[in-house]
Design a protein around this motif. Structure first.
Motif, PDB file in Angstrom:
ATOM      1  N   UNK A  17       0.825  -1.207   0.000  1.00  0.00           N
ATOM      2  CA  UNK A  17       0.000   0.000   0.000  1.00  0.00           C
ATOM      3  C   UNK A  17       0.860   1.258   0.000  1.00  0.00           C
ATOM      4  N   UNK A  18       1.941   1.245   0.743  1.00  0.00           N
ATOM      5  CA  UNK A  18       2.848   2.399   0.783  1.00  0.00           C
ATOM      6  C   UNK A  18       3.476   2.638  -0.586  1.00  0.00           C
ATOM      7  N   UNK A  19       3.786   1.589  -1.294  1.00  0.00           N
ATOM      8  CA  UNK A  19       4.329   1.736  -2.646  1.00  0.00           C
ATOM      9  C   UNK A  19       3.306   2.420  -3.554  1.00  0.00           C
ATOM     10  N   UNK A  20       2.044   2.163  -3.294  1.00  0.00           N
ATOM     11  CA  UNK A  20       0.994   2.812  -4.060  1.00  0.00           C
ATOM     12  C   UNK A  20       1.004   4.322  -3.924  1.00  0.00           C
ATOM     13  N   UNK A  21       1.440   4.805  -2.790  1.00  0.00           N
ATOM     14  CA  UNK A  21       1.518   6.247  -2.589  1.00  0.00           C
ATOM     15  C   UNK A  21       2.604   6.881  -3.463  1.00  0.00           C
ATOM     16  N   UNK A  22       3.486   6.049  -3.995  1.00  0.00           N
ATOM     17  CA  UNK A  22       4.506   6.525  -4.925  1.00  0.00           C
ATOM     18  C   UNK A  22       4.199   6.060  -6.353  1.00  0.00           C
ATOM     19  N   UNK A  23       2.962   5.596  -6.563  1.00  0.00           N
ATOM     20  CA  UNK A  23       2.532   5.190  -7.891  1.00  0.00           C
ATOM     21  C   UNK A  23       3.039   3.830  -8.345  1.00  0.00           C
ATOM     22  N   UNK A  24       3.449   2.990  -7.381  1.00  0.00           N
ATOM     23  CA  UNK A  24       4.022   1.697  -7.750  1.00  0.00           C
ATOM     24  C   UNK A  24       3.336   0.527  -7.047  1.00  0.00           C
ATOM     25  N   UNK A  25       2.027   0.659  -6.811  1.00  0.00           N
ATOM     26  CA  UNK A  25       1.296  -0.416  -6.145  1.00  0.00           C
ATOM     27  C   UNK A  25       1.409  -1.719  -6.926  1.00  0.00           C
ATOM     28  N   UNK A  26       1.045  -1.679  -8.198  1.00  0.00           N
ATOM     29  CA  UNK A  26       1.020  -2.901  -9.011  1.00  0.00           C
ATOM     30  C   UNK A  26       2.408  -3.518  -9.112  1.00  0.00           C
ATOM     31  N   UNK A  27       3.416  -2.684  -9.267  1.00  0.00           N
ATOM     32  CA  UNK A  27       4.780  -3.190  -9.393  1.00  0.00           C
ATOM     33  C   UNK A  27       5.252  -3.870  -8.108  1.00  0.00           C
ATOM     34  N   UNK A  28       4.936  -3.242  -6.962  1.00  0.00           N
ATOM     35  CA  UNK A  28       5.336  -3.831  -5.681  1.00  0.00           C
ATOM     36  C   UNK A  28       4.536  -5.103  -5.416  1.00  0.00           C
ATOM     37  N   UNK A  29       3.263  -5.090  -5.750  1.00  0.00           N
ATOM     38  CA  UNK A  29       2.424  -6.273  -5.572  1.00  0.00           C
ATOM     39  C   UNK A  29       2.987  -7.436  -6.385  1.00  0.00           C
ATOM     40  N   UNK A  46      14.533  -4.037  -0.088  1.00  0.00           N
ATOM     41  CA  UNK A  46      15.352  -4.435  -1.233  1.00  0.00           C
ATOM     42  C   UNK A  46      14.509  -4.455  -2.513  1.00  0.00           C
ATOM     43  N   UNK A  47      13.312  -5.019  -2.414  1.00  0.00           N
ATOM     44  CA  UNK A  47      12.410  -5.019  -3.569  1.00  0.00           C
ATOM     45  C   UNK A  47      12.064  -3.590  -3.971  1.00  0.00           C
ATOM     46  N   UNK A  48      11.816  -2.747  -2.978  1.00  0.00           N
ATOM     47  CA  UNK A  48      11.462  -1.347  -3.239  1.00  0.00           C
ATOM     48  C   UNK A  48      12.591  -0.607  -3.948  1.00  0.00           C
ATOM     49  N   UNK A  49      13.816  -0.857  -3.530  1.00  0.00           N
ATOM     50  CA  UNK A  49      14.962  -0.219  -4.184  1.00  0.00           C
ATOM     51  C   UNK A  49      15.025  -0.624  -5.647  1.00  0.00           C
ATOM     52  N   UNK A  50      14.732  -1.887  -5.918  1.00  0.00           N
ATOM     53  CA  UNK A  50      14.721  -2.366  -7.295  1.00  0.00           C
ATOM     54  C   UNK A  50      13.656  -1.702  -8.151  1.00  0.00           C
ATOM     55  N   UNK A  52      12.916   1.442  -7.684  1.00  0.00           N
ATOM     56  CA  UNK A  52      13.277   2.873  -7.635  1.00  0.00           C
ATOM     57  C   UNK A  52      12.344   3.681  -6.738  1.00  0.00           C
ATOM     58  N   UNK A  53      11.872   3.044  -5.668  1.00  0.00           N
ATOM     59  CA  UNK A  53      11.038   3.747  -4.694  1.00  0.00           C
ATOM     60  C   UNK A  53      11.915   4.483  -3.695  1.00  0.00           C
TER      61      UNK A  53
END
Length: 115
Positions: A17-29, A46-50, A52-53
Motif C-alpha cells: 500500500x505504501x508503494x501505491x503512494x509513490x505510484x508503484x502499487x502494481x509493481x510492488x504487488x 530491497x524489492x522497493x529499491x529495485x 526505484x522507490x
C-alpha cells in the motif's frame, strides 16, 4: 489488501500500500508475488529499491496512520463479507474462493449473466 496470515502478511500489505503512494502499487504487488524467499522488512526494502522507490518515504508511509486505517477498514469489510481466505473474486455479489482466471472466471461470469 486483507492480510489474514498474521504479522508477516500485514507487513507485506503495509509496504505494498505504501508503494501505491509513490505510484508503484502494481509493481510492488507483483514483486512480492514473485518473491521466492520469506519477506521481512529488509527484503521488502530491497524489492522497493529495485523499483526505484524512495525507501524513506515508503517506510514512513508503511508505518503511518493512513495505511493502518486502510488495513483496519479492509479487515472490517472482509469480516462483513465473511471472507476467510485469499484469493477470491466477487461476481454479482457472490464470493468465489480460489484464483479464478481464464476459463474458470469466464464460466462464473457467464453463469451469473444467465440468471
Amino acid at each position: 489488501d486483507t492480510p489474514i496470515f498474521g504479522e508477516g502478511s500485514e507487513l507485506i500489505a503495509r509496504y505494498v500500500l505504501a508503494a501505491g503512494e509513490q505510484g508503484k502499487y502494481a509493481e510492488m504487488h507483483a514483486a512480492v508475488g514473485a518473491a521466492t524467499s520469506r519477506l521481512d522488512e529488509a527484503k521488502l526494502l530491497e524489492l522497493a529499491k529495485g523499483l526505484k522507490l524512495d525507501t524513506k518515504k515508503l517506510t514512513a508511509a508503511a508505518n503511518g496512520e493512513k495505511i493502518k486505517a486502510k488495513l483496519e477498514a479492509n479487515n472490517e469489510f472482509r469480516q462483513k463479507l465473511n471472507i476467510r481466505g485469499v484469493p477470491m473474486v466477487i461476481v454479482d455479489g457472490r464470493i468465489n474462493g480460489g484464483a479464478l482466471i481464464g476459463d474458470a472466471l469466464d464460466a462464473v461470469v457467464k453463469a451469473s449473466a444467465q440468471k
